[in-house]
Every structure is written in structure tokens, then in C-alpha cells.
Design an enzyme around this catalytic site. Structure first.
Site, mmCIF file in Angstrom:
data_model
loop_
_atom_site.group_PDB
_atom_site.id
_atom_site.type_symbol
_atom_site.label_atom_id
_atom_site.label_comp_id
_atom_site.label_asym_id
_atom_site.label_seq_id
_atom_site.Cartn_x
_atom_site.Cartn_y
_atom_site.Cartn_z
ATOM 1 C CB ILE A 143 9.076 5.841 11.790
ATOM 2 C CG1 ILE A 143 7.791 4.719 10.544
ATOM 3 C CG2 ILE A 143 9.205 7.449 10.386
ATOM 4 C CD1 ILE A 143 6.988 4.693 11.532
ATOM 5 C CG ASP B 297 9.787 0.307 3.637
ATOM 6 O OD1 ASP B 297 8.611 0.096 3.504
ATOM 7 O OD2 ASP B 297 10.668 -1.079 4.152
ATOM 8 C CE LYS C 159 -2.816 -0.702 11.248
ATOM 9 N NZ LYS C 159 -2.483 0.223 10.656
ATOM 10 C CG ASN D 137 0.896 1.922 4.073
ATOM 11 O OD1 ASN D 137 -0.189 1.798 4.093
ATOM 12 N ND2 ASN D 137 2.163 1.655 3.895
ATOM 13 C CG LEU E 299 -1.955 -1.459 0.881
ATOM 14 C CD1 LEU E 299 -2.494 -0.968 2.658
ATOM 15 C CD2 LEU E 299 -3.084 -0.354 0.419
ATOM 16 C CE1 TYR F 87 -2.908 -4.659 11.083
ATOM 17 C CE2 TYR F 87 -5.223 -5.409 11.677
ATOM 18 C CZ TYR F 87 -4.179 -4.855 11.014
ATOM 19 O OH TYR F 87 -4.038 -3.981 9.556
#
Length: 301
Positions: free
Chosen positions: A74, A38, A175, A100, A19, A171
Site C-alpha cells: 500500500i 498485509d 508519525k 495501520n 493491532l 519513526y
């Protein structure tokens, strides 16, 4: 024909594949100057010639666009700070942040180790918070200096964070946290000219191919509903000036479908001027539930 992000400076995290790569390419095609993040392979955290971020940045440049690679982590303060600094030093500012980056360590809850819990929350939730924090600090400084930003943040949630997903407690929690972070950031940063939204995408990526192996195979011909590129137009629009006035929203997107998700809000209510007794609470709650909407089904249940 004018391109929707002409001249905007856009940072995309986790943009080496899937994505993130699709988003970076789509922003560049619309005229954005892109910082492709990345995780780097060098000991100093900088991208080497074979790292995914460098490859995507080169792909953008080969197509006539502008891009630089960033290989920092990050989910660390220095990595997030250097991400924003890279955009400012390379292109003179920052207009859009797309959070992302992520990965999976799926386990049923009784088998889920603390390290796997911490790792997933670190990459997804902390990896959203720290870039957001440092980008917001930049935009606050710009606003205070009289240079009003027209800034955007697009966070990446998941249906797992909205409904839950069996085998993905870590997860799903991360989220769900991203959705809460999005709502708070939208409220706090509006004064500085920053809009914040989130998406809950479904697409074929390295992260999802095992989870959805039976349903996400690309068709031999026709519309590929699971292609990551299907998600990017919404992300580009949310990251552009054209999305003015849209903030604090969550959009589910898959293939050609876009849905505005409506989160927790007050439903059926019983109120009285005295304390409930334990005997009274049960019948009252069951009566309320009889008038409430049924919850969505947890993925995998």
C-alpha cells in the site's frame, strides 16, 4: 442487539498481526465486511494461503463474518489503488479506511542511515497517504454522483510523533507527519462526507515488544493493559456512523485510558509594531517562556 458497523465495508492495512488484526476482528464482530491488508508473499503481490492477511480473513469467515485478503504494497500507487478496488469489487463500496501498517528501524540520529530513514517514512507516511488518496478519490466520485458518503478514515500515529522518542527519529518524524496529514485530510474531505481522525496507541505488538520489553509483558491474570484488543473499540467507534461530527482529532489510547490530545496552539505572545533587535529578543523570549507550559518529556530521555 444492533451491531455498530452492520453492513459497512472496512479496509484495515497491516492487519495480519498485532493491532491491525485486532481491529479487523473487532470490525467483523460488529458486522463489518472487512478487507484485510498485509503485504503478500507471492511474486505478483497476491496473498498465498499461508500469508497473514489470508489467515486473518479466514479467521473472520470461520466466525461467521465476511472478509477478503489483500496482499498488495500500500506504499505504492498500484497497491493502494488495488486496495480500494478490492473493497469495491468484493462488497460494492467502501465506508471506512484504517491506516495501520508500519515497522521500525531504530537508530540514534548519528547512526541513522538514509535507507532506514527513507524506508520508515515510506511505509508509515506514504503508506498512509496513498490509501487515503485513493479512498478519497472514490468518495469524491460518489459524492459527485449524488451518493453522499458517510465515510471514515482512522490513521495510526504514536506518542513518538507527539513528543518524540530517543532512538526513533525516523519513526517520530513519520508519525508526526501522519498527524499533519490527518488535520489536512479532515479539512479537505469534509465536503465529501468523510471524517478523518488519528489514534496514538500503546500496545504489545511485534513492532513494540523490543522497545517496551520490560513494561509490556502480559500479566498472569487480570486486565492486560497492553493487549492490542484494548485499542480496537475506539477505532471501531471512530470508523462507525456513531462517530458523526468527530473529525480532525487525535486520541491517545492505552489499556482502559483514552485521552484527547491537544496539539500546537498559540501560547504566550509578545507583539510590537516595530522590528525586534537581537538584544531585545532574548529577554522577550525568556519572559514568554516563563508563562508557557513546559513541553512533554521525550520518550526515552
Amino acid at each position: 442487539m444492533d451491531r455498530s458497523c452492520e453492513g459497512r465495508v472496512v479496509v484495515v492495512t497491516g492487519a495480519g498481526r498485532g493491532l491491525g488484526r485486532a481491529h479487523a476482528l473487532a470490525f467483523a464482530a460488529e458486522g463489518a465486511r472487512v478487507v484485510v491488508n498485509d503485504l503478500g508473499v507471492g511474486l505478483d503481490g497476491t496473498p498465498g494461503p499461508g500469508c497473514p492477511a489470508a489467515q486473518v480473513a479466514e479467521e473472520i469467515r470461520a466466525a461467521g463474518g465476511e472478509a477478503v485478503a489483500h496482499g498488495g504494497d500500500i506504499a505504492t500507487t498500484e497497491g493502494a489503488r488495488s486496495l480500494v478496488r478490492t473493497a469495491v469489487e468484493a462488497y460494492g463500496g467502501l465506508d471506512t479506511l484504517v491506516n495501520n501498517a508500519g515497522f521500525l528501524r531504530d537508530r540514534m540520529l548519528v547512526n541513522l542511515g538514509e535507507d532506514d530513514w527513507d524506508a520508515v517514512l515510506r511505509v508509515h507516511l506514504t503508506g498512509h497517504f496513498l490509501p487515503l488518496k485513493h479512498a478519497a478519490a472514490h468518495w469524491r466520485a460518489e459524492a459527485r454522483a449524488g451518493r453522499a458518503p458517510d465515510a471514515r478514515i482512522v490513521n495510526t500515529g504514536s506518542g513518538a510523533g507527539l513528543l518524540g522518542s530517543v532512538g526513533q527519529g525516523n519513526y517520530s518524524a513519520a508519525k508526526a507527519g501522519i498527524v499533519g496529514l490527518t488535520l489536512v485530510a479532515a479539512a479537505e474531505l469534509a465536503r465529501y462526507g468523510v471524517q478523518v481522525n488519528a489514534i496514538a496507541p500503546a500496545a504489545r505488538t511485534r513492532m513494540t515488544e523490543r522497545t517496551f520489553a520490560e513494561t509490556m509483558a502480559a500479566p498472569a491474570s487480570g486486565f492486560d493493559a497492553m493487549a492490542p484488543e484494548n485499542v480496537s473499540p475506539l477505532v471501531v467507534w471512530l470508523g462507525s456512523a456513531a462517530s458523526a461530527g468527530v473529525s480532525g482529532r487525535v486520541f491517545e489510547t492505552e489499556g482502559g485510558r483514552i485521552t484527547v490530545m491537544e496539539g500546537w496552539r498559540a501560547g504566550p505572545t509578545a507583539d510590537r509594531t516595530s522590528r525586534w533587535t537581537s538584544a531585545e529578543v532574548g529577554p522577550a523570549v525568556r519572559e514568554l517562556l516563563s508563562h508557557a507550559e513546559a513541553p512533554g518529556r521525550v520518550y526515552g530521555s
